[in-house]
Design an enzyme around this catalytic site. Structure first.
Site, mmCIF file in Angstrom:
data_model
loop_
_atom_site.group_PDB
_atom_site.id
_atom_site.type_symbol
_atom_site.label_atom_id
_atom_site.label_comp_id
_atom_site.label_asym_id
_atom_site.label_seq_id
_atom_site.Cartn_x
_atom_site.Cartn_y
_atom_site.Cartn_z
ATOM 1 N NE ARG A 4 -0.336 2.940 8.954
ATOM 2 C CZ ARG A 4 -1.561 3.439 8.523
ATOM 3 N NH1 ARG A 4 -1.557 4.547 8.060
ATOM 4 N NH2 ARG A 4 -2.467 2.472 8.185
ATOM 5 C CG ASN A 34 -1.792 1.249 1.292
ATOM 6 O OD1 ASN A 34 -1.433 2.256 1.026
ATOM 7 N ND2 ASN A 34 -3.069 0.716 1.556
ATOM 8 C CG ASP A 87 -4.376 -5.918 9.837
ATOM 9 O OD1 ASP A 87 -4.344 -5.654 8.558
ATOM 10 O OD2 ASP A 87 -5.382 -6.265 10.214
ATOM 11 C CG PHE A 123 -4.351 5.661 2.135
ATOM 12 C CD1 PHE A 123 -4.491 4.534 2.732
ATOM 13 C CD2 PHE A 123 -3.338 6.502 2.862
ATOM 14 C CE1 PHE A 123 -3.762 4.076 3.712
ATOM 15 C CE2 PHE A 123 -2.746 6.074 3.820
ATOM 16 C CZ PHE A 123 -2.938 4.849 4.324
#
EC number: 3.6.1.66
Length: 196
Positions: free
Chosen positions: A182, A10, A70, A153
């Protein structure tokens, strides 16, 4: 410079990791950078389990330090969905636009206070010869009625950050990298990475 492989293809995630790790002296490589093309089957029931599966698979094959992420969106009104199925919410083909449309359709007519949600991120770090370790981060917010913003995104255009009047997609990369799920997880992971 220490090489760290990020177990993802990604490009959005890779950009975020590079922005956060390269200034600290790490040479960040994605799966595409190292020529790894097989899909890793994410069979875990939690973000943490899937991150561990990915980190250990790639580290075993490369013998390198690997960080796997994840992450996804959990919407309270939907009982925590899309959760670990965030990337494939609208079907097996990973399609951000289809996922957004499905989510917004399911929340049609639902009042803002009932559209509470959080982005969650589990990071696993696998250092050859050591036990795999995990950390988590999250950011609270709400789902908007329509997409706003062009940065980011995934679900960023519909995730209104709590205590801000902006979606993740309306924030600059720098702002997002300070407050994202994140970023929070990566701050926790930093001490483990520095021991590598």
């Amino acid at each position: 410079m220490k090489e760290v492989i990020i177990a993802t293809k990604n490009e959005g995630k890779v950009r975020e990791f590079k922005a956060m790790l390269e200034p600290r002296g790490y040479d960040v490589k994605s799966l595409l950078d190292i020529g790894y093309t097989p899909e890793i089957e994410e069979t875990g029931q939690t973000f943490e389990e899937n991150a561990v599966i990915k980190a250990e698979t790639i580290s075993k094959e490369t013998g390198k330090i690997v960080i796997a992420d994840d992450s996804g969106l959990s919407v309270d009104y939907l009982g925590g969905s899309p959760g670990v199925y965030s990337a494939r919410y609208a079907g097996e083909e990973k399609n951000d636009l289809a996922n957004l449309k499905k989510l917004l359709k399911e929340l049609e007519g639902v009042e803002k206070e009932d559209r509470s949600a959080r982005f969650r991120c589990a990071l696993a770090i696998c250092i050859p010869g050591q036990e795999t370790k995990t950390v988590e981060g999250s950011v609270e917010g709400y789902i908007t009625e329509e997409p706003r913003g062009t940065n980011g995104f995934g679900y960023d255009p519909v995730f209104l950050v709590k205590d801000k009047d902006q979606t993740m997609a309306e924030l600059s990369s720098g702002e997002k990298n300070k407050i994202s799920h994140r970023a929070e997880a990566l701050k926790k992971l930093s001490a483990l990475l520095d021991q590598a």
